[in-house]
Design an enzyme around this catalytic site. Structure first.
Site, PDB file in Angstrom:
ATOM      1  N   CYS A   2      14.176-126.347  12.867  1.00  0.00           N
ATOM      2  CA  CYS A   2      14.109-126.393  11.411  1.00  0.00           C
ATOM      3  C   CYS A   2      13.128-125.329  10.913  1.00  0.00           C
ATOM      4  CB  CYS A   2      13.631-127.729  10.833  1.00  0.00           C
ATOM      5  SG  CYS A   2      14.596-129.129  11.380  1.00  0.00           S
ATOM      6  N   ARG A  27      16.292-120.842  12.897  1.00  0.00           N
ATOM      7  CA  ARG A  27      15.657-122.045  13.428  1.00  0.00           C
ATOM      8  C   ARG A  27      16.524-123.298  13.272  1.00  0.00           C
ATOM      9  NH1 ARG A  27      10.400-121.441  14.377  1.00  0.00           N
ATOM     10  NH2 ARG A  27      10.149-123.688  14.315  1.00  0.00           N
ATOM     11  N   TRP A  75      17.871-128.388  11.496  1.00  0.00           N
ATOM     12  CA  TRP A  75      18.625-128.591  12.728  1.00  0.00           C
ATOM     13  C   TRP A  75      18.463-130.078  13.021  1.00  0.00           C
ATOM     14  CZ3 TRP A  75      17.795-130.320  17.750  1.00  0.00           C
ATOM     15  CH2 TRP A  75      18.799-129.990  18.684  1.00  0.00           C
ATOM     16  N   ASN A 101       9.326-130.318   9.959  1.00  0.00           N
ATOM     17  CA  ASN A 101       9.979-129.771  11.150  1.00  0.00           C
ATOM     18  C   ASN A 101       9.382-130.516  12.342  1.00  0.00           C
ATOM     19  OD1 ASN A 101      10.873-128.154  13.272  1.00  0.00           O
ATOM     20  ND2 ASN A 101       9.332-126.575  12.913  1.00  0.00           N
ATOM     21  N   GLY A 102      10.226-131.242  13.082  1.00  0.00           N
ATOM     22  CA  GLY A 102       9.704-131.990  14.233  1.00  0.00           C
ATOM     23  C   GLY A 102      10.347-133.367  14.312  1.00  0.00           C
ATOM     24  N   GLU A 488      23.286-115.302  33.105  1.00  0.00           N
ATOM     25  CA  GLU A 488      22.984-114.921  31.725  1.00  0.00           C
ATOM     26  C   GLU A 488      24.267-114.485  30.994  1.00  0.00           C
ATOM     27  OE1 GLU A 488      20.760-115.325  29.677  1.00  0.00           O
ATOM     28  OE2 GLU A 488      20.916-113.741  28.192  1.00  0.00           O
ATOM     29  N   LYS A 492      25.699-116.272  27.621  1.00  0.00           N
ATOM     30  CA  LYS A 492      25.963-115.546  26.374  1.00  0.00           C
ATOM     31  C   LYS A 492      27.367-115.867  25.863  1.00  0.00           C
ATOM     32  CE  LYS A 492      22.869-114.646  25.319  1.00  0.00           C
ATOM     33  NZ  LYS A 492      21.575-114.729  25.944  1.00  0.00           N
ATOM     34  N   GLU A 495      27.609-119.599  24.572  1.00  0.00           N
ATOM     35  CA  GLU A 495      26.897-120.002  23.368  1.00  0.00           C
ATOM     36  C   GLU A 495      27.432-119.363  22.103  1.00  0.00           C
ATOM     37  OE1 GLU A 495      22.709-119.030  23.294  1.00  0.00           O
ATOM     38  OE2 GLU A 495      23.063-117.206  24.409  1.00  0.00           O
ATOM     39  N   HIS A 511      32.601-121.804  48.270  1.00  0.00           N
ATOM     40  CA  HIS A 511      32.197-123.197  48.471  1.00  0.00           C
ATOM     41  C   HIS A 511      32.651-124.096  47.326  1.00  0.00           C
ATOM     42  CE1 HIS A 511      29.902-121.980  51.951  1.00  0.00           C
ATOM     43  NE2 HIS A 511      29.490-120.953  51.231  1.00  0.00           N
ATOM     44  N   LYS A 610      17.286-121.174  17.171  1.00  0.00           N
ATOM     45  CA  LYS A 610      16.571-120.155  17.944  1.00  0.00           C
ATOM     46  C   LYS A 610      15.334-120.714  18.646  1.00  0.00           C
ATOM     47  CE  LYS A 610      15.896-115.765  18.944  1.00  0.00           C
ATOM     48  NZ  LYS A 610      16.784-115.292  20.022  1.00  0.00           N
TER      49      LYS A 610
HETATM   50  C1  F6R Z   1      20.035-118.173  24.802  1.00  0.00           C
HETATM   51  C2  F6R Z   1      18.781-118.538  24.191  1.00  0.00           C
HETATM   52  C3  F6R Z   1      18.072-119.751  24.691  1.00  0.00           C
HETATM   53  C4  F6R Z   1      16.577-119.457  24.821  1.00  0.00           C
HETATM   54  C5  F6R Z   1      15.828-120.743  25.184  1.00  0.00           C
HETATM   55  C6  F6R Z   1      14.356-120.493  25.408  1.00  0.00           C
HETATM   56  O1  F6R Z   1      20.545-117.010  24.251  1.00  0.00           O
HETATM   57  O2  F6R Z   1      18.314-117.893  23.303  1.00  0.00           O
HETATM   58  O3  F6R Z   1      18.614-120.194  25.892  1.00  0.00           O
HETATM   59  O4  F6R Z   1      16.393-118.485  25.790  1.00  0.00           O
HETATM   60  O5  F6R Z   1      15.988-121.677  24.153  1.00  0.00           O
HETATM   61  O6  F6R Z   1      13.759-119.986  24.267  1.00  0.00           O
HETATM   62  P1  F6R Z   1      12.370-119.252  24.329  1.00  0.00           P
HETATM   63  O7  F6R Z   1      12.540-118.018  25.120  1.00  0.00           O
HETATM   64  O8  F6R Z   1      12.043-118.970  22.894  1.00  0.00           O
HETATM   65  O9  F6R Z   1      11.410-120.201  24.968  1.00  0.00           O
END
Ligand code: F6R
Length: 615
Positions: A2, A27, A75, A101-102, A488, A492, A495, A511, A610
């Site tokens: 949030c 956020r 969020w 937020n929380g 990774e 990507k 998500e 396997h 994020k």
């Molecule tokens: C994927 C992504 C998330 C963050 C994860 C950790 O694209 O952005 O998987 O990598 O939430 O976030 P940080 O790096 O901010 O601790």
């Protein structure tokens, strides 16, 4: 998660709050709301959806007057995203209004108690409980808003960044923080409140960040009053001049933040090693490592904790530290580590990796490791973030703000920082000769231009994306340093385009996952020249014999894989340990184009946020 924004001063609060919320949408973006004080009463507008939806609704339904206001982009944690559950929330009297937020974990028992005392609730949120608890305390104890907030917060369990004001005292906002970030911008006779500095950076560079368990009474014409929530002790404000500038947080001509951030990588990697890597002098200078070099050199092992993409960077670092510096490394999901009663001693070094520096699980893992006596080192992007403050020492990635929810430049810059540390330790330990060290430093300096070169394959990647955009499943394979890149790449795609994808070490395919392969399965294989090339080629043969579609990331000039694969994307040759910095780029571009072609919201994928500030 949030985003929260508040303003008190002499300007119209509404445009500041709306623009601020748009900047904080990374956020969370499932609902939004704003509360403005127009001189007489509070005008409240809330809606399910994005800040743009809020803008349309509020501009046609409420008065936008007033120089005091708060806003929220959500969020959802407690209660589905709908208009009623959106913040701000009013107390029963309609006099107090709050954004939060929380999570308030004990909200249910407080709610039951308040219901017994005659309070009614309209939403399913923990936040509405909190604002009514503050109101109850204020009335029962006959105290002012600041004191009521303090007493109420001492009764709650959970995490919060809150801003609350009282319609009867419209010259002040009370804010408090525990576990979620809260920045205060200090202008000329005006104050800004936000989850990060981006909402107010064009108005002021002077800001302070609340620490956990601190609250502030922000009153017009007065100095900010800071207190510890628990014991009411006075805290002196630590006001800093921020270095952020407005261009960094705008799209700068790109359609999406994600694309801008992918293209920023040559510059971001360079900024990460600028001033640290002095190849001509054969030196790496990193204050946080230099000052604690003995801790690193005497460590029994390095434990890396992180989540998501940052965890993938940690996996790459495991290969780098063990291979180059010969230091044993364990990489852990912060969320698992914190709850599994891990064995940690004062001979361990824990490295926490986090773009935002706010990830709740990573923060909790840090606190645990500190309690057990480990030396804790942070690798963060956001300057002044909670993790950067909680760790014993650290190194910033200097990637600049990353706003697209899917992490891109954070990943490559995290790997860059971790490579610098590993190289430095390799040199200090005498594992590397001066000439080998020098070769590495020089090659690291070549990486930004090699990334530029990879970015030239964008049009080709777009063509590949068009072929596979309707796939329902994809496999990503890599070995050694490029196994984490496969993970990774798959993350990507999942998500932002909502296609199911799995990353595997190429040899593990036999396997189990090989059973999935048929003519409908696209398999993205990282098959660069160094790093078990022949073995990966054999894996490619196995996929081909089962009619899987092969999209290979290869080293420039590769012939063998070209003959086998359906598509190849070339990257320049580099040292094996540096290949992730190149091979990850086409996979980022690929997920971007596929998501776009599928009509997905690239910068704000569904259900995500994020900063994950809840566990
Ligand atoms: C994927 C992504 C998330 C963050 C994860 C950790 O694209 O952005 O998987 O990598 O939430 O976030 P940080 O790096 O901010 O601790």
């Amino acid at each position: 998660m949030c985003g929260i924004v508040g303003y008190i001063g002499h300007r119209d609060a509404y445009p500041i709050i709306i623009k601020g919320l748009q900047r904080l949408e990374y956020r969370g973006y499932d609902s939004a709301g704003v509360a403005l004080y127009d001189g007489n009463s509070i005008n409240l507008s809330k809606t399910k959806g994005k800040v743009d939806d809020l803008k349309s609704k509020s501009e046609s339904t409420i008065s936008l007057k007033g120089s005091l206001g708060i806003g929220h982009t959500r969020w959802a944690t407690h209660g589905v995203p709908n208009d009623v559950n959106s913040h701000p929330h009013l107390s029963n009297s309609g006099e107090l209004v709050i954004i939060h937020n929380g999570i308030i974990e004990n909200y249910d028992s407080i709610k039951k108690e308040l219901i017994k005392r005659g309070y009614t609730f309209h939403s399913d949120t923990d936040t509405e409980v909190l604002v009514n608890l503050i109101e109850e305390v204020k009335n029962q104890e006959g105290v002012k808003l600041g004191k009521a907030v303090q007493i109420a917060l001492n009764q709650v369990v959970g995490a919060y960044a809150i801003a609350v004001f009282d319609v009867k005292k419209p010259d002040e906002i009370v804010v408090a923080k525990l576990g979620s970030p809260l920045a205060i911008g200090i202008g000329q006779d005006e104050f800004f409140i936000a989850s990060d500095a981006s909402p107010f950076i064009e108005f002021t560079n002077n800001a302070m960040y609340l620490e956990d368990e601190e609250m502030a009474i922000i009153r017009l014409g007065k100095e900010i009053k800071l207190r510890k929530i628990k014991d009411d002790s006075v805290v002196y404000p630590n006001i800093k001049e921020l270095q952020l500038n407005i261009e960094e947080i705008e799209k700068g001509g790109y359609d999406h933040f994600m694309l801008k951030e992918i293209y920023e990588q040559p510059r971001a990697i360079l900024d990460t090693y600028r001033g640290r890597l002095l190849a001509d002098k054969g030196l790496i200078k990193m204050a946080g490592v230099d000052e604690n070099i003995e801790k690193f050199l005497n460590a029994n092992r390095i434990i890396i904790v992180a989540c998501g993409t940052s965890w993938h960077a940690g996996l790459v670092a495991e290969y780098i530290f063990e291979d180059l510096a010969r230091i044993p490394v364990e990489v852990e999901y912060a969320s698992e580590f914190r709850y599994r009663n891990p064995v940690i001693t004062d001979k361990d070094v824990l490295i926490a990796i986090s773009q935002s520096g706010e990830t709740a699980d990573t923060l909790a893992a840090i606190k645990l490791a500190k309690e057990k006596g480990a030396f804790v080192f942070g690798v963060c992007n956001v300057v002044g973030s909670s993790i950067s403050r909680e760790t014993d020492a650290g190194a910033y990635t200097h990637a600049g703000p990353e706003i697209g929810v899917a992490s891109t430049k954070a990943f490559t810059t995290q790997i860059t920082v971790l490579t610098l540390i590993a190289l430095k330790l390799a040199k200090e330990k005498g594992v590397f000769s001066q000439s080998k060290y020098h070769e590495f430093l020089t090659e690291l300096e070549n990486i930004p231009s090699k990334v530029e070169k990879v970015l030239l394959s964008n049009a080709l990647v777009e063509q590949v994306a068009a072929v596979y955009k309707d796939a329902t499943n994809c496999l990503y394979l890599g070995r050694g340093y490029n196994f984490p890149v496969a993970l990774e790449g798959a993350l990507k795609l999942k998500e932002i385009s909502y296609i199911h994808a799995e990353g595997y070490p190429a040899a593990e395919m036999k396997h189990g996952p090989i059973a999935l392969i048929d003519e409908h399965m696209p398999v993205f294989v990282i098959a660069t020249k160094k790093g078990h090339y022949e073995k990966v080629v054999s894996n490619i043969q196995e996929i081909k014999s089962r009619k899987g579609k092969i999209i290979a990331i290869v080293t420039e000039g590769d012939e063998m894989v070209r003959d086998l694969a359906d598509h190849v994307i070339e990257v320049p040759e580099t040292f094996e340990s540096l290949t992730p910095l190149l091979t990850t780029i086409p996979l980022q571009l690929l997920s971007y184009h596929i998501a776009l072609m599928r009509g997905c919201n690239v910068d704000q994928p569904r259900n995500l946020a994020k900063s994950v500030t809840v566990e």
